[in-house]
Motif scaffolding. Structure first.
Motif, short mmCIF file in Angstrom:
data_model
loop_
_atom_site.label_atom_id
_atom_site.label_comp_id
_atom_site.label_asym_id
_atom_site.label_seq_id
_atom_site.Cartn_x
_atom_site.Cartn_y
_atom_site.Cartn_z
N LEU A 42 0.70 0.59 15.84
CA LEU A 42 -0.19 1.38 14.97
C LEU A 42 0.62 2.22 13.98
CD1 LEU A 42 -2.92 2.61 17.51
CD2 LEU A 42 -3.20 0.95 15.66
N LEU A 43 1.73 2.78 14.44
CA LEU A 43 2.58 3.58 13.55
C LEU A 43 3.19 2.72 12.45
CD1 LEU A 43 4.45 5.88 16.13
CD2 LEU A 43 2.74 6.59 14.45
N VAL A 44 3.71 1.55 12.82
CA VAL A 44 4.31 0.65 11.82
C VAL A 44 3.24 0.16 10.84
CG1 VAL A 44 5.50 -1.55 11.46
CG2 VAL A 44 6.18 -0.06 13.35
N PHE A 45 2.05 -0.15 11.35
CA PHE A 45 0.96 -0.60 10.48
C PHE A 45 0.58 0.48 9.48
CE2 PHE A 45 -3.60 -0.93 9.52
CZ PHE A 45 -3.64 -2.20 8.96
N ALA A 46 0.46 1.73 9.98
CA ALA A 46 0.13 2.85 9.10
C ALA A 46 1.21 3.06 8.05
CB ALA A 46 -0.06 4.13 9.93
N TYR A 47 2.48 2.87 8.45
CA TYR A 47 3.58 3.00 7.48
C TYR A 47 3.49 1.92 6.42
CZ TYR A 47 8.19 3.84 5.52
OH TYR A 47 9.21 4.13 4.65
N GLY A 48 3.11 0.71 6.82
CA GLY A 48 2.93 -0.38 5.87
C GLY A 48 1.83 -0.07 4.87
N VAL A 49 0.72 0.51 5.35
CA VAL A 49 -0.38 0.91 4.47
C VAL A 49 0.11 1.97 3.48
CG1 VAL A 49 -2.62 2.07 4.36
CG2 VAL A 49 -2.17 0.36 6.15
N PHE A 50 0.87 2.93 3.99
CA PHE A 50 1.42 3.99 3.13
C PHE A 50 2.29 3.39 2.01
CE2 PHE A 50 5.37 6.52 2.48
CZ PHE A 50 4.82 7.50 1.65
N MET A 51 3.20 2.47 2.37
CA MET A 51 4.08 1.88 1.38
C MET A 51 3.30 1.07 0.35
SD MET A 51 7.09 2.93 1.86
CE MET A 51 7.95 1.83 0.76
N PHE A 52 2.27 0.35 0.79
CA PHE A 52 1.44 -0.42 -0.13
C PHE A 52 0.76 0.50 -1.13
CE2 PHE A 52 -2.85 -1.92 -1.20
CZ PHE A 52 -2.53 -3.10 -1.88
N LEU A 53 0.20 1.60 -0.63
CA LEU A 53 -0.52 2.52 -1.51
C LEU A 53 0.43 3.24 -2.46
CD1 LEU A 53 -3.10 4.07 1.01
CD2 LEU A 53 -3.52 2.41 -0.81
N VAL A 54 1.67 3.52 -2.01
CA VAL A 54 2.64 4.18 -2.87
C VAL A 54 2.87 3.38 -4.15
CG1 VAL A 54 5.13 4.65 -3.11
CG2 VAL A 54 3.89 5.54 -1.16
N PHE A 55 3.04 2.07 -4.00
CA PHE A 55 3.29 1.23 -5.17
C PHE A 55 2.01 0.84 -5.90
CE2 PHE A 55 7.31 0.80 -2.95
CZ PHE A 55 8.22 0.81 -4.00
N ALA A 56 0.89 0.76 -5.16
CA ALA A 56 -0.38 0.43 -5.78
C ALA A 56 -0.88 1.56 -6.67
CB ALA A 56 -1.43 0.11 -4.71
N MET A 57 -0.52 2.80 -6.31
CA MET A 57 -0.98 3.98 -7.06
C MET A 57 0.07 4.48 -8.07
SD MET A 57 -2.62 6.02 -3.81
CE MET A 57 -2.94 7.50 -4.75
N LYS A 58 1.12 3.67 -8.31
CA LYS A 58 2.22 4.12 -9.19
C LYS A 58 1.73 4.47 -10.57
CE LYS A 58 3.52 -0.48 -10.80
NZ LYS A 58 4.57 -1.49 -10.92
#
Length: 314
Positions: A298-314
């Motif tokens: 769950l922690l790794v999945f949440a981190y993956g979501v965070f990284m995706f949103l970081v670049f998606a919201m650039k």
């Protein structure tokens, strides 16, 4: 060329950090400092040196977003990436000091950092000094509480017999590698940000944050795979406290850090607070006092979501 600078920067930071830890521990033995104090203070400060040098270099070179998000991103990566992947390799036991001292102190430091940045959009000399003073107080409480505890982090006792000349050479190598490594990493990261059209805050919270967490991740996974004492939750929380109190605190003392990228306060720091906050209920739900493989996923999945949103919201 910018990618080469970043890779060389990371390599030098790893080398510099290793030599600084060795020389600091060896020097501490020369001054007859106890193993417990060396493990709790000297090693902790030395292992924060790469992040500290990167943040100071970023602040001095006019990239405050990298300075702040280096720490914010590292704190997120420590929980989401390092703790998560290590738990996938093997469950991590959680002791009671987690909710009695370590977790509350991490939340206090995290909330103070948010307040300081939100209050006047910068981390001033006074605020940096407050964070650093808080870190010293935390260490004093921690060492006093561990006085009767025979279980301490391993410190390489062979370093007690290292010659003064060798310590000096190690210090020179460590300091030089950290200086040039931080300079090249920041320079390369800024060029990459310009080339791919993202902000320096995005590069700071992703590329640089992951890079400075890789050595810790590698050591944790190897230890867990060998069924040795893997990096504990307390150590990771301690690292997050050091990142705020030592890295940002000392950087702000050297040069106040302004908030130049709005997403730091509107997005990134809330992810840092969220990852820190979720640890408490996670420890008390199914399989109490343990970060199981399911929780790690769950922690790794949440981190993956965070990284995706970081670049998606650039």
């Amino acid at each position: 060329m910018s990618i080469i600078l970043v890779v060389l920067g990371f390599v030098l930071l790893v080398i510099g950090g290793e030599f600084l830890v060795r020389s600091s521990v060896a020097l501490s033995f020369k001054f007859d400092i106890s193993k417990m104090v060396i493990g709790m203070t000297v090693v902790s400060f030395a292992t924060s040196a790469p992040e500290l040098l990167v943040s100071i270099q970023a602040a001095l070179s006019g990239s405050p977003a990298i300075a702040i998000n280096n720490v914010v991103g590292s704190n997120i990566a420590n929980i989401g990436l390092v703790l998560g992947i290590t738990a996938l390799v093997g469950p991590i036991a959680v002791d009671r000091s987690f909710y009695k001292l370590n977790w509350p102190v991490m939340m206090v430091f995290s909330l103070f950092l948010y307040y300081f940045l939100y209050n006047d959009a910068k981390l001033s000399l006074v605020e940096g000094s407050t964070l650093f003073a808080g870190l010293i107080l935390f260490l004093m409480v921690l060492i006093r509480g561990l006085k009767n505890n025979t279980v301490v982090d391993e410190v390489d006792e062979t370093l007690a017999v290292v010659s003064g000349f060798k310590i000096f050479i190690w210090l020179v190598i460590g300091a030089s590698a950290l200086y040039y490594g931080s300079e090249w990493l920041v320079e390369g990261a800024k060029e990459i940000a310009q080339a791919i059209g993202v902000s320096e805050a995005v590069i700071g919270v992703s590329l640089i944050a992951i890079g400075t967490s890789v050595p810790e991740l590698a050591a944790s996974v190897i230890a867990a795979a060998k069924q040795e004492k893997a990096i504990s939750l307390g150590n990771l929380i301690g690292s997050n406290i050091f990142n705020i109190g030592s890295v940002l605190g000392l950087t702000a003392i050297v040069k106040p850090i302004p908030v130049t990228e709005k997403q730091i306060l509107s997005n990134d720091i809330f992810w840092m607070l969220g990852f820190a906050l979720v640890l408490l209920p996670m420890v008390f739900v199914k399989q109490k006092f343990q970060i199981s493989r399911a929780k790690g996923f769950l922690l790794v999945f949440a981190y993956g979501v965070f990284m995706f949103l970081v670049f998606a919201m650039k």
